[in-house]
Motif scaffolding. Structure first.
Motif, PDB file in Angstrom:
ATOM      1  N   ASN A 173      -4.436  50.015 -59.721  1.00 48.35           N
ATOM      2  CA  ASN A 173      -4.593  48.680 -60.290  1.00 48.35           C
ATOM      3  C   ASN A 173      -3.552  48.474 -61.390  1.00 48.35           C
ATOM      4  O   ASN A 173      -2.860  49.404 -61.803  1.00 48.35           O
ATOM      5  CB  ASN A 173      -6.015  48.476 -60.832  1.00 48.35           C
ATOM      6  CG  ASN A 173      -6.431  49.609 -61.772  1.00 48.35           C
ATOM      7  OD1 ASN A 173      -5.592  50.364 -62.259  1.00 48.35           O
ATOM      8  ND2 ASN A 173      -7.728  49.717 -62.029  1.00 48.35           N
ATOM      9  N   ALA A 174      -3.467  47.258 -61.856  1.00 54.06           N
ATOM     10  CA  ALA A 174      -2.470  46.937 -62.866  1.00 54.06           C
ATOM     11  C   ALA A 174      -2.830  47.577 -64.203  1.00 54.06           C
ATOM     12  O   ALA A 174      -4.001  47.747 -64.545  1.00 54.06           O
ATOM     13  CB  ALA A 174      -2.358  45.420 -63.022  1.00 54.06           C
TER      14      ALA A 174
ATOM     15  N   SER B 205       4.236  47.054 -62.520  1.00 55.93           N
ATOM     16  CA  SER B 205       4.657  46.019 -61.578  1.00 55.93           C
ATOM     17  C   SER B 205       4.033  46.336 -60.221  1.00 55.93           C
ATOM     18  O   SER B 205       3.980  47.507 -59.817  1.00 55.93           O
ATOM     19  CB  SER B 205       6.188  46.009 -61.455  1.00 55.93           C
ATOM     20  OG  SER B 205       6.615  45.047 -60.520  1.00 55.93           O
ATOM     21  N   PRO B 206       3.547  45.332 -59.499  1.00 56.67           N
ATOM     22  CA  PRO B 206       2.968  45.594 -58.180  1.00 56.67           C
ATOM     23  C   PRO B 206       4.063  45.924 -57.158  1.00 56.67           C
ATOM     24  O   PRO B 206       5.181  45.423 -57.244  1.00 56.67           O
ATOM     25  CB  PRO B 206       2.264  44.286 -57.829  1.00 56.67           C
ATOM     26  CG  PRO B 206       3.027  43.240 -58.584  1.00 56.67           C
ATOM     27  CD  PRO B 206       3.462  43.911 -59.862  1.00 56.67           C
TER      28      PRO B 206
ATOM     29  N   ALA C 218      -0.892  54.711 -50.441  1.00 55.03           N
ATOM     30  CA  ALA C 218      -1.864  55.119 -51.452  1.00 55.03           C
ATOM     31  C   ALA C 218      -3.266  54.692 -51.046  1.00 55.03           C
ATOM     32  O   ALA C 218      -4.220  54.902 -51.802  1.00 55.03           O
ATOM     33  CB  ALA C 218      -1.507  54.495 -52.809  1.00 55.03           C
ATOM     34  N   ASP C 219      -3.387  54.136 -49.861  1.00 54.79           N
ATOM     35  CA  ASP C 219      -4.662  53.625 -49.376  1.00 54.79           C
ATOM     36  C   ASP C 219      -5.463  54.773 -48.760  1.00 54.79           C
ATOM     37  O   ASP C 219      -5.045  55.364 -47.758  1.00 54.79           O
ATOM     38  CB  ASP C 219      -4.418  52.526 -48.342  1.00 54.79           C
ATOM     39  CG  ASP C 219      -5.701  51.838 -47.908  1.00 54.79           C
ATOM     40  OD1 ASP C 219      -6.587  52.526 -47.385  1.00 54.79           O
ATOM     41  OD2 ASP C 219      -5.803  50.604 -48.051  1.00 54.79           O
TER      42      ASP C 219
ATOM     43  N   VAL D  42      -5.308  56.337 -61.405  1.00 52.09           N
ATOM     44  CA  VAL D  42      -4.137  56.977 -60.798  1.00 52.09           C
ATOM     45  C   VAL D  42      -4.547  57.606 -59.465  1.00 52.09           C
ATOM     46  O   VAL D  42      -5.540  58.335 -59.389  1.00 52.09           O
ATOM     47  CB  VAL D  42      -3.534  58.043 -61.730  1.00 52.09           C
ATOM     48  CG1 VAL D  42      -2.416  58.801 -61.042  1.00 52.09           C
ATOM     49  CG2 VAL D  42      -3.025  57.384 -63.004  1.00 52.09           C
ATOM     50  N   VAL D  43      -3.806  57.307 -58.420  1.00 54.93           N
ATOM     51  CA  VAL D  43      -4.126  57.778 -57.067  1.00 54.93           C
ATOM     52  C   VAL D  43      -2.908  58.461 -56.459  1.00 54.93           C
ATOM     53  O   VAL D  43      -1.767  58.181 -56.831  1.00 54.93           O
ATOM     54  CB  VAL D  43      -4.575  56.608 -56.173  1.00 54.93           C
ATOM     55  CG1 VAL D  43      -5.884  56.017 -56.660  1.00 54.93           C
ATOM     56  CG2 VAL D  43      -3.491  55.529 -56.107  1.00 54.93           C
TER      57      VAL D  43
END
Length: 558
Positions: free
Chosen positions: A444-445, A450-451, A416-417, A398-399
């Protein structure tokens, strides 16, 4: 003490009203076996941190005041190797002396000015001085730019106060202790001709080196020093503003610690009672009006020295939700330096006993509280040289998703990068500043996620990004709007809400994120979990887009 039960041996922390008899002021007791407070380390390797301050410039930097005479900032989880400001040669440090306070000008992003409070070499006098950042180097202050605004002689080495904050009126508030020793032997806190034991207020923009605000009670110089805004403080160790409300932690003599609250728009001339009163306890010391005289401002919270020994004033929580259940927006958080206990007061206006809870124990000396760019509460570990955030660490994967705004074009951008966040925080891409709003996502998934695709539309007149967690919508955008360039098919991972109601799959652990289109030719979308922001944009002509009546774009992990 009259009216106290046997539970008083476990100590009572109390909400007080001055009209009540001092001996009856204790109303509730904290838990007998408080547990550890969930916290997450933000930074370490600091030297006696004593103040935590955001610059308000959208840079995302957290500035930490170190008692020996340095200011460092934290970015990306690490303190700056080079101090933002180093004035150790000017500072007399040790015990209660040192570099004690920092405040950034409300227009710091434009003028680069900030203010510090320290005890000077060699006599320990209090100094309030102004500095500015180095031209072309926003991470470095210019030590040669120092300009002394105010000097206050200190008769004893303790009770120096030291906090500085700008109020909602744009004026600088300065908390001073009573001059030290014990029981205020010079009765300075009640003396209108002394700047000690006071809350001072000055206008740093109206004159050289400052002007006196006309609303100060002795603005004309008649009857007292014109800088005085309020009196009757013993040693205000940390104060903060939440809107117009000024909240002060005032350290007691040997029996009571207190939190004071007052409306800054109407509070000029307030008298918090010391040395006539310690909390709501009549001290019996001479000087000042008698204890029962109307007009003394009662604390909203007080506790005795069976509970703790030195209050540390705190901050109001303005985050969007925390793993500590009692932390909801509007909660005032404060603590005790000696015990490491941290408390939460659900409301500061006419609180009731049930509004106060102990959140837990930190296990260290709590020297300061602060807030990060998203409104989460930070705590300074004085002896351990750390800054920690209240709340359990985020689950693996989680970010944070950070929101930026470019005021010149009135556009918003989320990412979120971590690398993008760092670049925007440095100001390399001009105009973009953090808004303080944020939510979370998965990097990540995971099961059921869902992306989120991210598209970019070239400047017309300002560039814009579009995000969607709906794979079908991502495909439609690609087909219908060839001007939109796909930057990544998976900027982050989230959960999709119910397509009819907008409800999240797991409401207990997920928050809805709303998407609102600005409905302008320079198209832009804002993504927020704050319903108030959504409604404000709707009222301004924006269009909610997403699932259900509220336009839920996706569901974010809490």
């Amino acid at each position: 003490m009259t009216g106290r039960s046997p539970r008083a041996a476990a100590a009572a922390i109390a909400l007080s009203v001055l009209a009540a008899a001092p001996s009856d002021a204790f109303l509730i007791a904290p838990p007998g076996s408080p547990g550890p407070l969930p916290m997450t380390v933000v930074a370490q390797g600091l030297d006696r941190p004593g103040d935590l301050v955001q610059a308000g410039d959208g840079s995302g930097r957290l500035f930490v005041v170190e008692q020996p005479g340095r200011i460092r900032f934290v970015r990306g989880g690490a303190p700056s190797a080079q101090p933002f400001l180093d004035i150790q040669a000017l500072v007399l440090s040790g015990d209660e002396r040192g570099l004690l306070g920092l405040a950034f000008h409300p227009a710091f992003a434009a003028n680069g000015r900030f203010y510090v409070n320290y005890t000077r070499q060699p006599d320990g006098a209090t100094v309030v001085a102004r500095y500015r950042v180095t031209d072309g180097a926003p991470d470095l202050a210019d030590p040669a730019s120092g300009e002394v605004l105010l000097t206050i002689a200190q008769p004893y080495p303790n009770h120096n106060g030291g906090t500085l904050r700008f109020g909602p009126d744009g004026l600088l508030y300065i908390g001073t202790g009573d001059g030290g020793s014990g029981n205020d032997p010079g009765d300075r806190a009640q003396d209108p001709q002394s700047l000690l034991g006071k809350m001072l207020r000055i206008d740093v923009d109206g004159g050289a080196p400052y002007a006196i605000p006309p609303g100060n009670p002795h603005a004309s110089g008649q009857g007292g020093r014109p800088e005085i805004w309020a009196s009757g403080l013993r040693n205000p160790w940390k104060f903060s503003f939440d809107g117009p409300t000024l909240l002060i932690g005032d350290v007691g003599q040997d029996q009571r610690e207190e939190i004071d609250a007052i409306d800054a728009t109407t509070g000029a001339g307030a008298n918090f009672g010391w040395r006539v009163l310690e909390g709501t306890r009549c001290t019996g010391l001479t000087g000042g009006a008698p204890c029962g005289t109307p007009g003394f401002v009662a604390p909203i919270v007080e506790y005795d020295h069976a509970t703790g020994c030195s209050v540390t004033g705190g901050e109001v929580y303005r985050g969007a939700g925390n793993t500590v259940a009692a932390l909801v927006p509007g909660t005032y958080v404060f603590g005790d330096f000696c015990t490491g206990a941290v408390y939460a007061l659900a409301r500061t206006a006419e609180p009731a006993p049930a509004d106060l809870v102990e959140l837990g124990r930190t296990g260290f000396n709590v020297s300061a509280f602060g807030r990060d760019a998203t409104g989460e509460i930070l705590v300074a570990d004085f002896g351990g040289g750390r800054v920690l955030r209240i709340g359990a660490p985020a689950p693996a994967g989680v970010v944070p998703v950070v929101e930026f705004r470019n005021a010149a074009i009135d556009h918003y951008f989320i990412t979120a990068d971590a690398a993008e966040i760092a670049v925007l925080d440095t100001g390399v891409i001009a105009g973009w500043r953090r808004t303080g709003a944020a939510f979370s996502a998965r990097s990540n998934a995971a099961a059921g996620t869902s992306p989120v695709c991210r598209y970019f539309l070239a400047p017309v007149p300002g560039g814009s990004h579009f995000h969607s967690a709906d794979p079908a919508e991502c495909d439609r955008v690609r087909a219908a709007f060839p001007a939109f360039v796909l930057e990544t098919p998976s900027a982050m991972h989230v959960w999709l809400p119910d397509t009819l109601t907008g409800a999240c799959p797991s409401p207990a652990t997920q928050d809805p994120v709303y998407r609102v289109w600005n409905r302008r030719a320079d198209t832009n979308h804002r993504y927020t979990r704050d319903p108030a922001i959504r409604e404000a944009m709707r009222a301004a002509g924006g269009v909610p887009e997403g699932y259900g009546p509220d336009g839920v774009a996706w569901c974010a992990p809490r």
